[in-house]
Design an enzyme around this catalytic site. Sequence first.
Site, short mmCIF file in Angstrom:
data_model
loop_
_atom_site.label_atom_id
_atom_site.label_comp_id
_atom_site.label_asym_id
_atom_site.label_seq_id
_atom_site.Cartn_x
_atom_site.Cartn_y
_atom_site.Cartn_z
N CYS A 77 1.29 -1.94 -0.15
CA CYS A 77 0.08 0.31 0.16
C CYS A 77 1.11 1.58 -0.15
O CYS A 77 2.25 1.39 0.85
CB CYS A 77 -0.61 -0.13 1.37
SG CYS A 77 -1.93 1.55 0.98
N HIS A 163 -7.75 4.16 1.47
CA HIS A 163 -8.11 4.56 -0.19
C HIS A 163 -8.52 5.83 -0.92
O HIS A 163 -9.74 5.86 -0.71
CB HIS A 163 -8.10 3.48 -1.12
CG HIS A 163 -6.72 2.23 -0.83
ND1 HIS A 163 -7.16 0.53 -0.96
CD2 HIS A 163 -6.24 2.35 0.26
CE1 HIS A 163 -5.93 0.29 -0.11
NE2 HIS A 163 -6.05 0.76 0.44
N PHE A 164 -7.69 6.25 -1.29
CA PHE A 164 -9.22 7.84 -2.41
C PHE A 164 -7.90 8.28 -3.46
O PHE A 164 -6.36 8.12 -3.73
CB PHE A 164 -8.30 9.20 -1.46
CG PHE A 164 -7.06 8.94 -0.97
CD1 PHE A 164 -6.78 10.33 -1.77
CD2 PHE A 164 -6.30 8.80 0.42
CE1 PHE A 164 -5.91 10.42 -1.44
CE2 PHE A 164 -5.73 9.36 0.40
CZ PHE A 164 -4.88 10.54 -0.12
N GLU A 166 -7.73 12.04 -5.37
CA GLU A 166 -7.23 13.15 -5.56
C GLU A 166 -7.27 14.38 -6.33
O GLU A 166 -5.68 14.29 -6.58
CB GLU A 166 -7.28 14.00 -3.86
CG GLU A 166 -8.07 13.18 -2.65
CD GLU A 166 -7.22 13.94 -1.29
OE1 GLU A 166 -8.23 13.68 -0.08
OE2 GLU A 166 -6.36 14.57 -1.03
N ASN A 271 3.82 0.21 3.33
CA ASN A 271 3.48 -1.23 3.84
C ASN A 271 4.06 -2.16 3.57
O ASN A 271 3.79 -2.67 2.20
CB ASN A 271 1.93 -1.32 4.10
CG ASN A 271 0.70 -0.55 4.50
OD1 ASN A 271 1.70 -0.17 5.52
ND2 ASN A 271 0.01 -0.97 5.11
N SER A 304 -5.66 13.81 6.41
CA SER A 304 -7.27 13.40 5.87
C SER A 304 -7.97 13.97 4.81
O SER A 304 -7.33 15.16 4.54
CB SER A 304 -8.23 13.91 7.16
OG SER A 304 -8.29 15.11 6.96
N HIS A 326 4.24 7.63 7.32
CA HIS A 326 3.18 7.85 5.69
C HIS A 326 1.69 8.73 6.42
O HIS A 326 1.05 8.91 4.85
CB HIS A 326 2.80 6.35 6.15
CG HIS A 326 1.74 5.94 6.55
ND1 HIS A 326 1.37 5.93 8.15
CD2 HIS A 326 0.54 4.81 6.39
CE1 HIS A 326 -0.14 5.51 8.38
NE2 HIS A 326 -0.30 5.34 7.53
N LYS A 396 -14.14 8.55 -2.60
CA LYS A 396 -12.70 7.62 -1.93
C LYS A 396 -13.86 6.36 -2.48
O LYS A 396 -14.68 6.38 -2.79
CB LYS A 396 -14.23 8.24 -0.16
CG LYS A 396 -13.08 9.02 0.42
CD LYS A 396 -12.07 8.05 1.18
CE LYS A 396 -11.54 9.15 2.00
NZ LYS A 396 -10.22 8.83 2.30
#
Length: 397
Positions: A77, A163-164, A166, A271, A304, A326, A396
């Site tokens: 990830c 997970h996203f 943007e 990760n 966020s 992270h 999202k």
Amino acid sequence: MSYTEVPGARVPIRMWADPATVEPVAMQQLRNVSTLPWIQGLAVMPDVHFGKGATVGSVIAMRGAVCPAAVGVDIGCGMSAVKTSLTANDLPGDLSRLRSKIEEAIPVGRGMHDVAVDPGRLHGLPTAGWDDFWGRFDGVADAVKFRHERAMKQMGTLGSGNHFWELCLDSDNSVWVMLHSGSRNIGKELAEYHIGQAQKLPHNQGLIDRDLAVFVADTPQMAAYRHDLFWAQEYAKHNREIMMALSQDVLRREFRKAKVTFDQVISCHHNYVAEERYEGMDLLVTRKGAIRAGGGEYGIIPGSMGTGSYIVRGLGNADSFNSASHGAGRRMSRNAAKKRFSTQDLVEQTRGVECRKDSGVVDEIPAAYKPIEQVMEQQRDLVEVVAKLKQVVCVKG
């Protein structure tokens, strides 16, 4: 700040956070990890919080061993980001169409592509080694080989949870694309299989926490895990590459007149396991919720969905095993966030961002995370800020 060393541990636990603010359960996890005989040291990032297997926001350096549950189930990830030639002035007032176009191009949640994406049809995406990558799938654990078709169709998909995707603006009003995803279901199934295998091994019986079961060097179990681990990490990297290429295709179509171009993509796992050398020793370094921050290396530290994120450059601090946080890190669980906050709270905290504002993403509300500025302040000796980004569109899973 510089680190604080946690007293009473068998090996150094260097913490870039105020120990008084770390949950007792997370602190106990760190002490538990430090009891493993293969551990050479632990670095704890400012976004530290309790996790399954090992503490999120920890860097675990081991000699001749690796703990699959510490790596976690979302192997590989991480993040990707790219600066575009677009500026805020190029963007329409209503960004809902752009969000819809991205959601059409990149499946979210448990979704997958109807047909596996052909990387050869994506503009500028290198395809060298693609056949070799999929050829190595033949060597993964038999328990997951039947997932081959699904793994191919999930390549280039976002997933769910935190997970996203943007669209962001930096302080100069330049437009960036940023995304966060991993190895999807195939990584999860490989991780769960190997965690189960490790827990059966004789040397792991009687551990203080069964999730700390390890594979040790020069065993068939370690060889099998290393093969599948590194393959899944590569899957995650390719997954982000394809999503980034799909994103760029959308932006080229939506902003034809602007003839948008893109800088070099920045990408980093958070990760994963890497083979690195410290103090003359070859170590297996597990970063669980941490990025590599070697001298001059670029990284991405997201906040966020309503705050902002940072593009950073590593300072190469060996005390942290060349690592940094992270992200902002959760300060409350998903269930706690759902109980405490409403959809109206979500609307207020994501004002100005084109995104979902329904009950399905309340657990991702900004207030459920630590303040990203505080996290950045605590790691000034680990990274330097290159750019601060503020999202204007957030997709999202």
